[in-house]
Design a protein around this motif. Structure first.
Motif, PDB file in Angstrom:
ATOM      1  N   PHE A  86      44.413  35.440  39.037  1.00  0.00           N
ATOM      2  CA  PHE A  86      43.574  36.244  39.926  1.00  0.00           C
ATOM      3  C   PHE A  86      43.776  37.727  39.667  1.00  0.00           C
ATOM      4  O   PHE A  86      42.823  38.505  39.614  1.00  0.00           O
ATOM      5  CB  PHE A  86      43.903  35.929  41.393  1.00  0.00           C
ATOM      6  N   PHE A  87      45.027  38.118  39.507  1.00  0.00           N
ATOM      7  CA  PHE A  87      45.305  39.526  39.219  1.00  0.00           C
ATOM      8  C   PHE A  87      44.602  39.961  37.941  1.00  0.00           C
ATOM      9  O   PHE A  87      43.937  40.993  37.898  1.00  0.00           O
ATOM     10  CB  PHE A  87      46.816  39.741  39.038  1.00  0.00           C
ATOM     11  N   GLN A  88      44.792  39.141  36.913  1.00  0.00           N
ATOM     12  CA  GLN A  88      44.212  39.508  35.628  1.00  0.00           C
ATOM     13  C   GLN A  88      42.702  39.572  35.719  1.00  0.00           C
ATOM     14  O   GLN A  88      42.054  40.499  35.231  1.00  0.00           O
ATOM     15  CB  GLN A  88      44.611  38.489  34.553  1.00  0.00           C
ATOM     16  N   MET A  89      42.153  38.525  36.397  1.00  0.00           N
ATOM     17  CA  MET A  89      40.701  38.440  36.497  1.00  0.00           C
ATOM     18  C   MET A  89      40.166  39.650  37.243  1.00  0.00           C
ATOM     19  O   MET A  89      39.206  40.286  36.822  1.00  0.00           O
ATOM     20  CB  MET A  89      40.335  37.164  37.236  1.00  0.00           C
ATOM     21  N   SER A  90      40.831  39.985  38.341  1.00  0.00           N
ATOM     22  CA  SER A  90      40.306  41.099  39.133  1.00  0.00           C
ATOM     23  C   SER A  90      40.470  42.397  38.377  1.00  0.00           C
ATOM     24  O   SER A  90      39.646  43.307  38.512  1.00  0.00           O
ATOM     25  CB  SER A  90      40.993  41.169  40.486  1.00  0.00           C
ATOM     26  N   GLU A  91      41.505  42.486  37.523  1.00  0.00           N
ATOM     27  CA  GLU A  91      41.677  43.719  36.761  1.00  0.00           C
ATOM     28  C   GLU A  91      40.470  43.943  35.853  1.00  0.00           C
ATOM     29  O   GLU A  91      39.880  45.026  35.843  1.00  0.00           O
ATOM     30  CB  GLU A  91      42.955  43.627  35.930  1.00  0.00           C
ATOM     31  N   TYR A  92      40.095  42.880  35.146  1.00  0.00           N
ATOM     32  CA  TYR A  92      38.980  43.060  34.219  1.00  0.00           C
ATOM     33  C   TYR A  92      37.647  43.103  34.950  1.00  0.00           C
ATOM     34  O   TYR A  92      36.747  43.854  34.569  1.00  0.00           O
ATOM     35  CB  TYR A  92      39.018  41.974  33.145  1.00  0.00           C
ATOM     36  N   ALA A  93      37.532  42.318  36.018  1.00  0.00           N
ATOM     37  CA  ALA A  93      36.288  42.356  36.788  1.00  0.00           C
ATOM     38  C   ALA A  93      36.106  43.731  37.416  1.00  0.00           C
ATOM     39  O   ALA A  93      34.992  44.259  37.466  1.00  0.00           O
ATOM     40  CB  ALA A  93      36.306  41.271  37.848  1.00  0.00           C
ATOM     41  N   THR A  94      37.228  44.319  37.875  1.00  0.00           N
ATOM     42  CA  THR A  94      37.114  45.661  38.449  1.00  0.00           C
ATOM     43  C   THR A  94      36.712  46.662  37.378  1.00  0.00           C
ATOM     44  O   THR A  94      35.917  47.573  37.641  1.00  0.00           O
ATOM     45  CB  THR A  94      38.451  46.082  39.082  1.00  0.00           C
ATOM     46  N   ALA A  95      37.270  46.485  36.203  1.00  0.00           N
ATOM     47  CA  ALA A  95      36.858  47.368  35.107  1.00  0.00           C
ATOM     48  C   ALA A  95      35.362  47.259  34.888  1.00  0.00           C
ATOM     49  O   ALA A  95      34.657  48.267  34.735  1.00  0.00           O
ATOM     50  CB  ALA A  95      37.607  46.988  33.830  1.00  0.00           C
ATOM     51  N   ALA A 140      34.858  39.162  33.568  1.00  0.00           N
ATOM     52  CA  ALA A 140      36.255  39.391  33.216  1.00  0.00           C
ATOM     53  C   ALA A 140      36.565  38.793  31.843  1.00  0.00           C
ATOM     54  O   ALA A 140      37.244  39.401  31.024  1.00  0.00           O
ATOM     55  CB  ALA A 140      37.170  38.784  34.272  1.00  0.00           C
ATOM     56  N   LEU A 141      36.015  37.612  31.633  1.00  0.00           N
ATOM     57  CA  LEU A 141      36.203  36.952  30.344  1.00  0.00           C
ATOM     58  C   LEU A 141      35.657  37.787  29.203  1.00  0.00           C
ATOM     59  O   LEU A 141      36.310  37.980  28.176  1.00  0.00           O
ATOM     60  CB  LEU A 141      35.450  35.616  30.337  1.00  0.00           C
ATOM     61  N   ILE A 142      34.436  38.268  29.401  1.00  0.00           N
ATOM     62  CA  ILE A 142      33.789  39.013  28.324  1.00  0.00           C
ATOM     63  C   ILE A 142      34.596  40.257  27.990  1.00  0.00           C
ATOM     64  O   ILE A 142      34.917  40.520  26.824  1.00  0.00           O
ATOM     65  CB  ILE A 142      32.350  39.378  28.724  1.00  0.00           C
ATOM     66  N   LEU A 143      34.969  41.001  29.022  1.00  0.00           N
ATOM     67  CA  LEU A 143      35.732  42.226  28.763  1.00  0.00           C
ATOM     68  C   LEU A 143      37.069  41.897  28.117  1.00  0.00           C
ATOM     69  O   LEU A 143      37.486  42.531  27.160  1.00  0.00           O
ATOM     70  CB  LEU A 143      35.968  42.987  30.064  1.00  0.00           C
ATOM     71  N   GLY A 144      37.737  40.899  28.683  1.00  0.00           N
ATOM     72  CA  GLY A 144      39.045  40.547  28.164  1.00  0.00           C
ATOM     73  C   GLY A 144      38.964  40.129  26.708  1.00  0.00           C
ATOM     74  O   GLY A 144      39.756  40.566  25.877  1.00  0.00           O
ATOM     75  N   TYR A 145      37.987  39.291  26.420  1.00  0.00           N
ATOM     76  CA  TYR A 145      37.886  38.795  25.048  1.00  0.00           C
ATOM     77  C   TYR A 145      37.481  39.907  24.093  1.00  0.00           C
ATOM     78  O   TYR A 145      38.146  40.155  23.083  1.00  0.00           O
ATOM     79  CB  TYR A 145      36.887  37.643  24.981  1.00  0.00           C
TER      80      TYR A 145
END
Lengths: 388, 346, 244, 184
Positions: free
Chosen positions: B252-261, B33-38
């Motif tokens: 958690f919402f944000q993390m799951s959004e990017y992790a799901t992506a 999630a971090l990688i995608l978000g960043y």
């Protein structure tokens, strides 16, 4: 577009009956309170909507969250102080705000600004129009969900603000007009720089056109949404690009000439659609037209002084004057009453957005919530211009 | 680590093994999630908008930005609306996170690098990923906020509508591969042939191009990303169903959004781009190279997902439903039909 | 602006004289030729309810009797084709009572004359309601004025003629306390519901001004090498700009 | 938690937590008037790009915000909404008052409808003068706030005590400029 008088009366009657009760509603309907602080209202507009599912049954805009009592404050201020103040009515095009007030003062005093001042005023007015519309073009994208255009809007607007700052010393609120002319001449090299920047403006207009005009989703979101028939718009006092987008060929720059507009050959853009898309399109064309006007005027900028002979302390003789001009947002006018003092006796400020927004209760009936956002964005109002 | 866990499986007690697996996914989930978000949200978006994005945090191109965000959100006050249904409110982000969490378990990153190689892997992945609808509905309902409720209902309608094309787009792949195991599908692409030529295998994107596009479109909707971001539409519903969440719950919402992506991009990479498979590399080497290759593919797909996100305006709710039911679903059914015919013919 | 001549500036002085309720053109502010036709059309509809008319800086200003306000709107709309409502507002012609600390010599404090005078087309009382309507086809505009009784300020509503009058009348009611008969709901538009008073009436005090007429004055420093009126004025202007 | 409230947490951990908060200022844009456009320029114009400093303008809901920038004229009609919104934000939260109107009423100092200063409604951390302040001024305001956050002590913050600038003792370590400008 053809709406008969009768139909219009029926619309109006219904709206007047319903819009008022929007606040006290039955239990079955959901009441959603959008604003006063909401991302979509760019500022502090509050819209109370009665919803049936996602459809708006009735909408009641609540304004006044930005009411600063301008008309009262002007009674306590001298003419230069008022000029300072009225910069902040429509804060996106501050320079254009000053012009009608200064005109009203000049009219009562019987002073004329020298031609060079008039030309520079015109150029700066058009520059503020460009700055305003560039922001609109970006904002419009942002409101329907595309985030990128707004950044381009801000980026390109910065070029124009630089020009305004270089000429007036004020990036946002120039306070550059004086009764009788301008505070100063434009700096050396400014004209060449402005010409160069106008090329950038044309470029960025193309960018916006490419970004949004060919986009199916954008078209689907704006075409046929929020149609204002010309007749209804006139009754509500909708003006400027909003009215021209409803097919009414009316532009005060041409129809009630002021500044140097009679000497410029420009096209008044209209669009018969009346929907959000037309409003977007008309503003896009007007941005280009404004850049053309600027280039044209710069070619013919007369030389000479920029300030007429006026006394050091401005005392406007008794009289009253009504001056309206075509501001970026629409018809802006000042009804100035003077009793011979250093300050005005009464200033009635007719601002464009107030009337443009007053059509909302009529316009928002029956639309979906997402369309509400599109309509608000496409009407393009400035809260300071609504509430004053 | 995973390799070790899998090979040493016989000697490690079941509980420890499960713990290790959970730990691995628990590290992977925020990391991805971090990688995608960043990379995409912070930097790519900024550069597309001729900006720089975060630069100061951490010193070098703002690498610390999202880590800092994480640590900060943990420090925030945990606010719960007075009228909220407290238990449901607290549970909702967990459910969404878990639904993502489980998908990670079945995506293979190498010949032996998979937490659980299920026989019905793809079926399982899509099934659990749709669990998030329940979380979204719970969040919207429990918040006792009209914007949240509107957002949740929009989200529920949208996720259900797009679940169908997502599954139907995959059916073509399953038919072609003849298996539902994700490892099996990777294998089928590795050994597959296109018109009798099998040197590079047959990444299904070549034969299932329509399915790939459909899958991406539906995945975009599953992720509630623009142009399908009605549920969280900022300019309309403020933040939709997430509007009342603060601190780590919102994290958690944000993390799951990017992790799901990341997970959906991983499934897309596995199904259509050949997954971890590198032609000519086998055994342990594939276990080392495979994750890298898979990661590169995932990043490429994520790039497209986010590119669209930052460029397009959003649909209206009815247009969005029309898109699913009128175009995507018939198209995916047609795709299945054609795949079936070709499968029988060849 | 550029097409205005100096003679125009003189005319309000004439119009300022106490209003006489007879036909215009007795004084020098003649009706401009392009306004004669417009006025005739209005006259035909309004008859003797049309109290006075002048051309003021190129605009036709028409004052009608209070009871003919609604008829005036209809006449402007049907006869002159003025479909476009620019605004409706009011004016309080009385002079403002000066706040206790008011310094009449301070250049930043404009002092209005104490005697009550009236503007173009005159007035016979404290309050006036005026409006501008325009025709977008014929490119003409008319300024309509009507007097409002001070004790019981009320006038007919235009909402059934111009839908946009709704908000303007609410504003005018809020600011001046003028009731608009027939308006569907005169609610506060700008101010919170509990606000008391009508701010644009001249006797509505600005409390901050009562306490301190002009805070900027404490910042004024003597201009180097300049004394007297000129320097003082410049400083005041500089303060106004700098302080705001 | 007890340890934190007593202020007994290891220095590196305090540093890390402050550093994270400092560079993760999710900003709620309370754009009211002219200053809102300058705030928008500071955020969206590539020339200023406030995101460089770790100020993230995404949250549309106050629940996810750390920093609220009140930019523009606050009217009496709006003030209750601001108060309510501020209360909706989770702790720790910071306020920047941008522009003369938000600081003290500005050009509307004598208006009958304008609140003369946001600090009458909510506590303010940094005041930015100007009408409107240039985007650069807002950037500096953010930097000053970040300096303050970096030097914050966890104890008072976690106990929910208000942090008062200029109070002797607690914030003596602040750079001169921070105190000077923020209390100007």
């Amino acid at each position: 577009m053809a709406v008969t008088e009768q139909q219009q009366q029926a619309f109006i009657g219904k709206h007047l009956a319903e819009a008022q009760v929007a606040v006290e509603l039955q239990d079955e309907d959901m009441v959603l309170n959008i604003g006063p602080q909401h991302p979509a209202t760019h500022g502090t507009l509050r819209v109370v909507v009665k919803l049936d599912g996602e459809r708006v049954v009735a909408a009641d805009p609540v304004i006044g969250y930005m009411h600063r009592g301008y008309e009262k404050l002007t009674e306590y201020r001298s003419y230069p102080q008022v000029t300072t103040l009225i910069n902040r009515i429509d804060w996106l095009s501050s320079f254009a705000n000053e012009v009608p007030f200064i005109h009203a003062g000049e009219q009562i005093m019987g002073i004329e600004a020298p031609p060079r001042a008039v030309y520079i005023r015109t150029v700066l007015t058009e520059l503020s129009r460009i700055a305003t519309f560039l922001l609109f073009l970006g904002e419009m994208g942002a409101q329907v969900g595309a985030i990128t255009p707004v950044f381009y809007g801000f980026r390109d607007r910065e070029y124009v603000l630089n020009l305004i700052e270089a000429a007036t010393g004020g990036r946002f609120h120039p306070n550059f007009n004086r009764i009788g002319g301008l505070k100063d001449d434009v700096p050396a090299g400014w004209i060449a720089e402005t010409r160069r920047m106008m090329d950038k403006v044309f470029e960025s207009c193309d960018t916006f056109e490419n970004l949004l005009e060919g986009n199916e989703i954008f078209l689907a979101r704006t075409k046929g949404i929020g149609i204002i028939p010309g007749d209804v718009g006139k009754g509500y006092g909708v003006s400027g690009s909003n009215l021209r987008a409803s097919g009414v060929d009316w532009d005060l720059r041409r129809d009630a000439p002021y500044l140097a507009y009679p000497e410029v050959d420009f096209k008044v853009w209209t669009h018969p659609g009346g929907d959000s898309w037309s409003r977007y399109w008309v503003r896009l064309q007007e941005t280009r037209e404004a850049a053309r006007i600027v280039v044209d005027l710069l070619d013919r900028l007369p030389s000479g002084p920029v300030m007429a002979k006026v006394p050091r302390i401005i005392k406007v003789p008794p009289g009253e004057s009504w001056v309206r001009v075509e501001n970026p947002l629409g018809e802006m006018g000042y009804y100035v009453v003077s009793k011979g003092a250093t300050g005005p006796f009464r200033v009635k400020i007719r601002s464009a957005s107030f009337s443009n927004v007053s059509i909302l209760p009529w316009l928002l009936k029956g639309v979906y919530v997402p369309d509400l956002i599109t309509i608000l964005a496409s009407l393009y109002f400035i809260l300071g211009d609504i509430d004053r | 680590m995973t390799a070790a866990a899998s090979t040493l499986a016989l000697e490690i007690p079941w509980g420890v093994l499960l713990g290790a697996k959970v730990m691995i996914i628990l590290t992977l989930l925020p990391l991805t999630a971090l990688i995608l978000g960043y990379v995409f949200l912070m930097k790519m978006m900024a550069h597309m908008q001729s900006r720089l994005g975060p630069m100061d945090p951490g010193g070098f191109h703002g690498w610390f930005q999202l880590i800092g965000d994480g640590i900060k959100f943990i420090q925030k006050e945990d606010v719960m609306p007075a009228d909220a249904d407290r238990r449901v409110f607290a549970l909702a982000p967990m459910i969404i996170l878990i639904s993502t969490f489980v998908v990670y378990a079945v995506i293979p990153a190498g010949p032996r690098l998979v937490v659980e190689d299920l026989e019905v892997g793809i079926f399982f992945a899509l099934a659990v990923s749709s669990l998030s609808v329940i979380g979204v509905l719970m969040a919207g309902w429990a918040s006792s906020n009209k914007f949240a409720l509107l957002g949740a209902l929009r989200a529920a309608g949208q996720l259900i509508a797009y679940e169908l094309p997502l599954v139907l787009a995959v059916v073509g792949v399953i038919m072609q591969a003849g298996t539902m195991s994700l490892q099996g599908i990777v294998g089928a692409q590795a050994n597959g042939e296109i018109f009798g030529w099998g040197a590079v295998g047959n990444p299904f994107v070549l034969t299932q191009a329509v399915g790939f596009v459909l899958f991406l479109a539906a995945a975009q909707a599953e992720l509630t990303q623009t142009p399908f971001d009605m549920p969280v539409a900022e300019s309309e519903l403020v933040a939709g169903y997430q509007v009342e969440y603060t601190g780590f719950r919102w994290l958690f919402f944000q993390m799951s959004e990017y992790a799901t992506a990341f997970a959906l991009a991983g499934i897309a990479a596995t199904l259509f781009l050949g997954g971890w498979y590198v032609p000519g590399v086998e055994g342990t080497a594939a276990d080392v190279l495979g994750p890298l290759v898979l990661f590169a593919k995932i990043m490429a797909i994520s790039f497209v997902i986010f590119w669209v996100r930052f460029t397009y305006p959003r649909f209206r709710e009815d247009q969005l439903q029309a898109m699913a039911w009128k175009y995507l679903i018939p198209l995916s059914l047609l795709n299945i039909l054609v795949t079936g015919i070709l499968k029988v013919v060849f | 602006m550029p097409d205005d001549d100096l003679t125009d500036a003189e005319e309000p002085a004439a119009a300022e004289e106490p209003a006489a309720a007879d036909e215009p053109a007795a004084e020098e502010p003649a009706i401009l030729p392009e306004h004669v036709g417009m006025l005739a059309k209005l006259q035909a509809d309004l008859g003797d309810a049309l109290v006075e008319a002048v051309s003021n800086h190129g605009d036709l200003v028409v004052r009608v009797r209070n009871d003919a306000w609604h008829a005036a709107a209809l006449a402007a709309r049907s006869r002159l084709d003025c479909e476009y409502l620019s605004f409706i507002s009011g004016i309080d012609w009385t002079s403002r009572p000066d706040p206790p600390n008011w310094d009449p010599d301070a250049p930043s404090s404009p002092v209005q004359p104490k005697e009550v005078t009236y503007g173009a087309a005159g007035s016979d009382g404290r309050f006036q309601v005026f409006a501008v309507v325009e025709s977008t086809d014929d490119k003409i505009q008319v300024i309509l004025k009507t007097d409002v009784d001070e004790a019981d300020p009320h006038v007919a509503s235009w909402t059934d003629v111009y839908p946009g009058a709704d908000w303007h009348e609410r504003e005018c009611w809020e600011m001046f306390g003028v009731r608009f008969d027939g308006h569907p709901s005169l609610r506060h538009i700008y101010l919170p519901g509990e606000f008391e008073g009508h701010p644009l009436r001249k006797d509505f005090p600005l409390l901050s001004r009562e306490v301190k007429p002009w805070p900027g004055l404490v910042d004024v420093e003597a201009m180097p090498g300049g004394a007297g009126e000129e320097a003082g004025d410049e400083t005041a202007e500089a303060v106004a700009e700098g302080g705001e | 938690m007890g340890l934190v409230e007593q202020g007994k947490i290891p220095k590196p951990l305090t540093w890390l937590m402050n550093y994270s908060r400092k560079y993760s200022l999710w900003m709620y844009q309370w754009g009211l008037a002219c200053c809102a456009i300058e705030m928008g320029a500071a955020l969206a114009s590539p020339r200023y790009d406030m995101m460089r400093l770790g100020v993230i303008p995404f949250p549309a809901s106050p629940r996810q915000a750390d920093l609220i920038v009140v930019s523009g004229t606050l009217t009496d009609k709006m003030a209750p909404a601001l108060k309510r919104l501020y209360e909706q934000m989770p702790d720790p939260k910071y306020v920047i008052s941008m522009g003369s109107c938000a600081n003290c009423g500005g050009p509307y100092w004598d208006s009958y409808s304008v609140t003369k200063g946001v600090d009458q409604i909510i506590p303010v951390d940094v005041y930015i003068p100007g009408c409107p302040p240039r985007p650069e001024a807002l950037l500096q305001g953010v930097v000053l706030l970040q300096e303050r956050i970096q030097n914050e002590e966890m104890g008072p913050r976690w106990r929910g005590e208000p942090i008062i600038v200029g109070q002797p003792g607690a914030h003596d370590h602040l750079p001169e400029t921070a105190v000077a400008v923020s209390s100007a």
